[in-house]
Design a protein around this motif. Structure first.
Motif, PDB file in Angstrom:
ATOM      1  N   UNK A 291       0.903  -1.031   0.077  1.00  0.00           N
ATOM      2  CA  UNK A 291      -0.120  -0.001   0.100  1.00  0.00           C
ATOM      3  C   UNK A 291       0.845   1.456  -0.052  1.00  0.00           C
ATOM      4  N   UNK A 292       2.107   1.295   0.818  1.00  0.00           N
ATOM      5  CA  UNK A 292       2.728   2.360   0.929  1.00  0.00           C
ATOM      6  C   UNK A 292       3.266   2.458  -0.393  1.00  0.00           C
ATOM      7  N   UNK A 293       4.031   1.456  -1.013  1.00  0.00           N
ATOM      8  CA  UNK A 293       4.715   1.861  -2.365  1.00  0.00           C
ATOM      9  C   UNK A 293       3.952   2.142  -3.462  1.00  0.00           C
ATOM     10  N   UNK A 294       2.536   1.649  -3.351  1.00  0.00           N
ATOM     11  CA  UNK A 294       1.695   2.278  -4.452  1.00  0.00           C
ATOM     12  C   UNK A 294       1.257   3.694  -4.297  1.00  0.00           C
ATOM     13  N   UNK A 295       1.067   4.148  -2.868  1.00  0.00           N
ATOM     14  CA  UNK A 295       0.695   5.415  -2.611  1.00  0.00           C
ATOM     15  C   UNK A 295       1.915   6.284  -3.246  1.00  0.00           C
ATOM     16  N   UNK A 296       3.003   5.821  -2.826  1.00  0.00           N
ATOM     17  CA  UNK A 296       4.375   6.734  -3.330  1.00  0.00           C
ATOM     18  C   UNK A 296       4.550   6.925  -4.653  1.00  0.00           C
TER      19      UNK A 296
ATOM     20  N   UNK B 244      -4.667   5.895 -10.411  1.00  0.00           N
ATOM     21  CA  UNK B 244      -4.845   4.229 -10.510  1.00  0.00           C
ATOM     22  C   UNK B 244      -4.221   3.775  -9.172  1.00  0.00           C
ATOM     23  N   UNK B 245      -2.906   4.198  -8.954  1.00  0.00           N
ATOM     24  CA  UNK B 245      -2.269   3.573  -7.883  1.00  0.00           C
ATOM     25  C   UNK B 245      -2.999   3.940  -6.610  1.00  0.00           C
ATOM     26  N   UNK B 246      -3.393   5.221  -6.124  1.00  0.00           N
ATOM     27  CA  UNK B 246      -4.305   5.459  -5.177  1.00  0.00           C
ATOM     28  C   UNK B 246      -5.397   4.552  -5.013  1.00  0.00           C
ATOM     29  N   UNK B 247      -6.086   4.212  -5.986  1.00  0.00           N
ATOM     30  CA  UNK B 247      -7.229   3.338  -6.184  1.00  0.00           C
ATOM     31  C   UNK B 247      -6.872   1.890  -5.855  1.00  0.00           C
TER      32      UNK B 247
END
Lengths: 167, 127
Positions: free
Chosen positions: B9-14, B49-52
């Motif tokens: 989740x953190x990686x995707x958010x960053x 997309x990443x946040x979702x």
């Protein structure tokens, strides 16, 4: 006779199913009440909007459509990185933008719309205009040294698949 | 399991945040409206997309309920983003770009915004 009546009530069976699915996703729960409400919406909206939409698009190969969606998602990820590199590491003077003319083979409005959307969503290219007789598509490309290769890729990678799906 | 999910989740958010930033930076840096149009398409695709995806994983793993709203947001974005981009491009072309600056269509008729043809020959409403 029965077919005519059924056609009257459910002019777009796929649209009805699609609206029902959208409604269930929207409320995020599957209960009898919600399914009924979704069905009512799914029957009402195609009924009301039918005059605006006389021909329903035919999807000849649904499996190919799934493959197409996955392919486009993958391309979006790859192209994002490419364009990020262009923005970060190339100066404006060094970025060679081009107009690209894509001759179209697909004829149905739905296929052209999806192709235009795909071109815009894959970063690096933006669909700008359609020829007055819908025979060519004008695409703006952020950076390329070989406009012909971009055109051929669009035709080969996306249009060919869309042609298979819709025709 | 929870640790893996947290890292994911953190990686995707960053990553999503970086791409959002890059989209905005491109909007500032590029020097021509048609080029600028390319930048926001990035922010919407990988950024949002990443946040979702991160949101879906978070709700599924930590709050134990699966949501599909994110899929709907993605679908709506994919429908609306190209149309907005097309509107902006067309408005800009009508205002600032002459037809002679564009490549010819190669067909019988010109580009839809510049060429008038009768309804009979028009297979699709291209305006």
């Amino acid at each position: 006779m029965l077919k005519a009546i059924l056609n009257r009530i459910i002019p777009h069976p796929q649209l009805t199913g699609f609206l029902l699915l959208t409604w269930l996703l929207l409320v995020n729960s599957i209960s009898t009440g919600n399914v009924l409400l979704g069905l009512i919406i799914g029957l009402l909206i195609p009924g009301i909007t039918q005059p605006f939409w006389p021909d329903r698009p035919k999807i000849a190969r649904p499996l190919k459509a799934v493959e197409y969606v996955l392919l486009v998602l993958w391309d979006i990820c790859v192209a994002n990185v490419t364009v990020a590199r262009i923005i970060l590491f190339k100066s404006n003077a060094n970025t060679h933008s081009h107009w690209i003319v894509v001759p179209l083979e697909v004829r149905s409005p739905e296929a052209i719309t999806i192709l235009a959307g795909t071109i815009t969503m894959t970063p690096g290219t933006v669909t700008s205009m359609l020829a007055a007789d819908a025979s060519h598509l004008l695409v703006h490309c952020l950076h390329t040294d070989d406009p012909d290769a971009v055109r051929d890729e669009i035709k080969h990678r996306y249009e060919r698949r869309l042609k298979e799906i819709f025709e | 399991m929870e640790l893996i999910a947290e890292i994911l989740v953190s990686a995707l958010l960053v990553i999503a945040g970086l791409f959002g930033l890059l989209g905005s930076w491109g909007l500032v840096k590029l020097d021509d409206t048609m080029r600028r149009l390319h930048a926001p398409t990035k922010a919407t695709t990988l950024g949002v997309g990443g946040v979702l995806i991160a949101s879906m994983i978070y709700f599924a793993v930590f709050l134990d309920h699966l949501t599909f709203h994110e899929l709907l947001i993605t679908a709506f974005l994919f429908i609306t983003a190209p149309i907005t981009a097309n509107f902006v491009a067309k408005a800009h072309m009508h205002r600032d770009i002459k037809e002679r600056d564009l490549p010819p269509t190669g067909g019988q008729y010109g580009w839809a915004g510049y060429d008038e043809i009768g309804d009979a020959e028009q297979p699709i409403d291209t305006k």
